[in-house]
Design a protein around this motif. Structure first.
Motif, PDB file in Angstrom:
ATOM      1  N   MET A   1      27.190 -33.384   7.709  1.00  0.00           N
ATOM      2  CA  MET A   1      28.139 -34.439   7.426  1.00  0.00           C
ATOM      3  C   MET A   1      29.548 -33.864   7.605  1.00  0.00           C
ATOM      4  SD  MET A   1      28.715 -36.631   3.859  1.00  0.00           S
ATOM      5  CE  MET A   1      27.085 -36.311   3.351  1.00  0.00           C
ATOM      6  N   ARG A   5      33.755 -37.660   6.066  1.00  0.00           N
ATOM      7  CA  ARG A   5      32.736 -38.531   5.478  1.00  0.00           C
ATOM      8  C   ARG A   5      32.359 -38.062   4.076  1.00  0.00           C
ATOM      9  NH1 ARG A   5      27.461 -41.010   8.409  1.00  0.00           N
ATOM     10  NH2 ARG A   5      27.017 -42.440   6.731  1.00  0.00           N
ATOM     11  N   TYR A   8      34.908 -39.251   1.714  1.00  0.00           N
ATOM     12  CA  TYR A   8      34.756 -40.671   1.387  1.00  0.00           C
ATOM     13  C   TYR A   8      33.635 -40.894   0.371  1.00  0.00           C
ATOM     14  CZ  TYR A   8      38.079 -42.524   4.767  1.00  0.00           C
ATOM     15  OH  TYR A   8      39.224 -42.853   5.434  1.00  0.00           O
ATOM     16  N   TRP A   9      32.546 -40.154   0.488  1.00  0.00           N
ATOM     17  CA  TRP A   9      31.468 -40.274  -0.502  1.00  0.00           C
ATOM     18  C   TRP A   9      31.993 -39.921  -1.889  1.00  0.00           C
ATOM     19  CZ3 TRP A   9      27.049 -42.661  -0.777  1.00  0.00           C
ATOM     20  CH2 TRP A   9      26.388 -43.000   0.402  1.00  0.00           C
TER      21      TRP A   9
END
Length: 129
Positions: A1, A5, A8-9
């Motif tokens: 990942m 990203r 953002y998680w």
């Protein structure tokens, strides 16, 4: 990942923990007088803010994945710790044996990881002004 990203998680999950903390504070204040709920609430709110700050810093221009890792560990650990307290308050049972102490120990570790990466950056940046 990718780091973006991953950030953002973290940035999506941490505010949910903060919201859960506020909701638990309301329950603890108005419905169920239990110190475990108040503790869980405080831990969720404080660590949600800390995880957001670590995520914001970790998503900076340089590669700062250590901060993202610390934030992710913090999100997991406070969920485990607070989750166990909430389950105990409402059911008298535990999530599993040693869930809260495990979560608490991982919370301490997440702060140490954040400190390590911060100090590592400070010492590696000494010569750059």
């Amino acid at each position: 990942m990718s780091d973006g990203r991953w950030a953002y998680w973290n940035a999506g999950l941490a505010p949910l923990l903060g919201a859960a903390g506020v909701a638990l504070a309301a329950v603890a204040a108005h419905r169920v007088s239990d110190t475990q709920l108040a503790t869980a609430s405080q831990f969720l709110i404080v660590h949600a803010a800390a995880a957001l700050a670590l995520t914001a810093f970790g998503a900076g221009g340089e590669r700062r994945t250590g901060f993202l890792a610390a934030a992710s560990l913090m999100i997991f650990a406070v969920s485990l710790f607070s989750g166990d307290l909430v389950v105990r308050a409402f059911t008298g049972e535990r999530l599993f044996p040693f869930a809260a102490p495990t979560g608490g120990s991982l919370l301490i570790l997440s702060w140490v990881v954040a400190a390590f990466w911060g100090l590592r950056g400070a010492f590696s940046a000494r010569g750059r002004g």
